[in-house]
Design a protein around this motif. Structure first.
Motif, short mmCIF file in Angstrom:
data_model
loop_
_atom_site.label_atom_id
_atom_site.label_comp_id
_atom_site.label_asym_id
_atom_site.label_seq_id
_atom_site.Cartn_x
_atom_site.Cartn_y
_atom_site.Cartn_z
N GLY A 13 0.82 -1.21 0.00
CA GLY A 13 0.00 0.00 0.00
C GLY A 13 0.85 1.26 0.00
N SER A 14 1.99 1.23 0.70
CA SER A 14 2.89 2.37 0.73
C SER A 14 3.52 2.62 -0.63
CB SER A 14 4.00 2.14 1.77
OG SER A 14 3.46 2.03 3.07
N VAL A 15 3.83 1.55 -1.36
CA VAL A 15 4.39 1.70 -2.70
C VAL A 15 3.35 2.30 -3.64
CG1 VAL A 15 5.35 0.47 -4.70
CG2 VAL A 15 6.00 -0.22 -2.38
N VAL A 16 2.13 1.78 -3.57
CA VAL A 16 1.05 2.28 -4.43
C VAL A 16 0.78 3.75 -4.16
CG1 VAL A 16 -1.44 2.05 -4.87
CG2 VAL A 16 -0.01 0.00 -4.68
N ALA A 17 0.90 4.16 -2.89
CA ALA A 17 0.60 5.55 -2.49
C ALA A 17 1.52 6.56 -3.15
CB ALA A 17 0.69 5.67 -0.98
N LYS A 18 2.66 6.12 -3.69
CA LYS A 18 3.63 7.05 -4.25
C LYS A 18 3.19 7.67 -5.57
CE LYS A 18 7.56 4.63 -2.13
NZ LYS A 18 8.80 3.87 -2.39
N ASP A 19 2.20 7.06 -6.24
CA ASP A 19 1.83 7.58 -7.56
C ASP A 19 0.36 7.30 -7.85
OD1 ASP A 19 1.62 8.05 -10.44
OD2 ASP A 19 3.81 8.09 -10.39
N PRO A 20 -0.43 8.34 -8.11
CA PRO A 20 -1.86 8.15 -8.38
C PRO A 20 -2.15 7.43 -9.69
CG PRO A 20 -1.23 10.44 -8.77
CD PRO A 20 -0.05 9.77 -8.14
N ARG A 21 -1.12 7.23 -10.52
CA ARG A 21 -1.32 6.50 -11.77
C ARG A 21 -1.38 5.00 -11.56
NH1 ARG A 21 3.61 9.13 -14.94
NH2 ARG A 21 4.46 8.85 -12.83
N VAL A 22 -1.20 4.56 -10.32
CA VAL A 22 -1.22 3.14 -9.98
C VAL A 22 -2.55 2.80 -9.33
CG1 VAL A 22 -0.07 1.29 -8.72
CG2 VAL A 22 1.25 3.26 -9.54
N GLN A 23 -3.15 1.70 -9.78
CA GLN A 23 -4.32 1.13 -9.10
C GLN A 23 -3.93 -0.18 -8.45
OE1 GLN A 23 -7.43 1.36 -12.35
NE2 GLN A 23 -8.64 2.01 -10.59
N LEU A 24 -4.64 -0.55 -7.40
CA LEU A 24 -4.37 -1.80 -6.70
C LEU A 24 -5.67 -2.59 -6.58
CD1 LEU A 24 -2.32 -3.58 -5.16
CD2 LEU A 24 -3.05 -2.42 -3.07
N MET A 25 -5.66 -3.80 -7.12
CA MET A 25 -6.81 -4.69 -7.03
C MET A 25 -6.58 -5.67 -5.88
SD MET A 25 -8.46 -7.09 -10.01
CE MET A 25 -7.11 -8.30 -10.08
N ILE A 26 -7.59 -5.84 -5.06
CA ILE A 26 -7.48 -6.70 -3.88
C ILE A 26 -8.43 -7.87 -4.02
CG2 ILE A 26 -7.70 -6.81 -1.37
CD1 ILE A 26 -7.18 -3.77 -1.34
N LYS A 27 -7.86 -9.05 -4.23
CA LYS A 27 -8.68 -10.26 -4.30
C LYS A 27 -8.99 -10.76 -2.89
CE LYS A 27 -7.52 -12.25 -8.80
NZ LYS A 27 -7.25 -13.51 -9.50
N ASN A 28 -10.14 -11.42 -2.76
CA ASN A 28 -10.47 -12.00 -1.47
C ASN A 28 -9.56 -13.18 -1.16
OD1 ASN A 28 -12.67 -13.19 -3.56
ND2 ASN A 28 -12.08 -14.79 -2.12
N GLN A 29 -9.41 -13.48 0.12
CA GLN A 29 -8.65 -14.64 0.55
C GLN A 29 -9.40 -15.92 0.17
OE1 GLN A 29 -10.31 -12.54 2.53
NE2 GLN A 29 -11.87 -13.92 3.32
N VAL A 30 -8.74 -17.07 0.30
CA VAL A 30 -9.33 -18.34 -0.15
C VAL A 30 -10.54 -18.74 0.70
CG1 VAL A 30 -8.89 -20.80 -0.51
CG2 VAL A 30 -7.11 -19.13 -1.07
N TRP A 31 -10.48 -18.49 2.00
CA TRP A 31 -11.56 -18.91 2.88
C TRP A 31 -12.61 -17.79 3.00
CZ3 TRP A 31 -6.68 -17.58 4.16
CH2 TRP A 31 -6.50 -16.51 5.04
#
Length: 215
Positions: free
Chosen positions: A58-76
């Motif tokens: 999340g800290s890496v992503v925060a460095k640039d607004p041109r980056v999006q982060l997709m969060i998949k759900n866990q297996v359970w």
């Protein structure tokens, strides 16, 4: 990394899963760091469950607004845990405007599905996260991992889920998109070849969705 630059030059947003913060840094340095017009989508996979690593990515992503982060759900199946992943990423500095959710189903497999989905739970997570952060956080589905088993099964499940809408907390909600694994020659794919569509199969699926108005 060179292939990401090639993709970005075509006007397509490159996307890749990252396991560690240094991998996220390498992707950003090799794309946005070399092409100011590039946009990048990173994602956290279902087995990336180290909370410190989630925060640091999340800290890496925060460095640039041109980056999006997709969060998949866990297996359970655990709504609170999935929401917790989002909060760990945000605590690292990522903006909610950079996030999207991805429902890839939950284990264990059933007779017909690799990872059976719980669309109501996924939409409830979307609704809670969106209200918490004051903006719509998109939710997409991963019918490739949900269905598995065969390309035909993926096509069947993708078509079925694309039109579903449910009532959540008095609101009618639906999904915002899909991520569908596609390969020019699925038989030569290095992973998950049984759930990857060929180009022709993807065209057929998108054509069916277009006729129903869900693409």
């Amino acid at each position: 990394i060179p292939i990401f630059l090639e993709i970005a030059a075509m006007g397509i947003r490159p996307a890749t899963e990252v396991l560690l913060p240094r991998q996220a840094e390498a992707v950003l340095n090799g794309t946005i760091g070399r092409d100011s017009n590039a946009r990048v989508l990173l994602w956290l996979g279902s087995r990336n469950q180290n909370h410190l690593i989630q925060r640091d990515i999340g800290s890496v992503v925060a460095k640039d607004p041109r980056v999006q982060l997709m969060i998949k759900n866990q297996v359970w199946k655990d709504q609170i845990h999935w929401k917790g992943i989002v909060e760990h990423v945000v605590s690292g500095g990522a903006s909610p405007t950079q996030l999207l959710l991805c429902h890839r189903g939950f284990g264990p497999p059933s007779a017909r599905l690799r990872n059976p989905p719980d669309l109501k739970l996924a939409l409830e997570v979307k609704d809670t996260i969106s209200r918490t952060h004051g903006r719509n956080v998109p939710l997409i589905l991963d019918p490739s991992h949900i269905a598995g088993k065969s390309p035909e099964n993926v096509m069947r499940v993708a078509f079925k889920l694309s039109g579903q809408r449910l009532i959540v907390d008095g609101k009618t909600l639906g999904i915002d998109g899909m991520i569908i694994e596609t390969h020019p020659n699925p038989e030569t794919a290095r992973t998950d070849k049984n759930q990857q569509l060929g180009w022709g199969q993807l065209d057929v699926l998108l054509g069916r969705m277009a006729k129903r108005g869900t693409v």
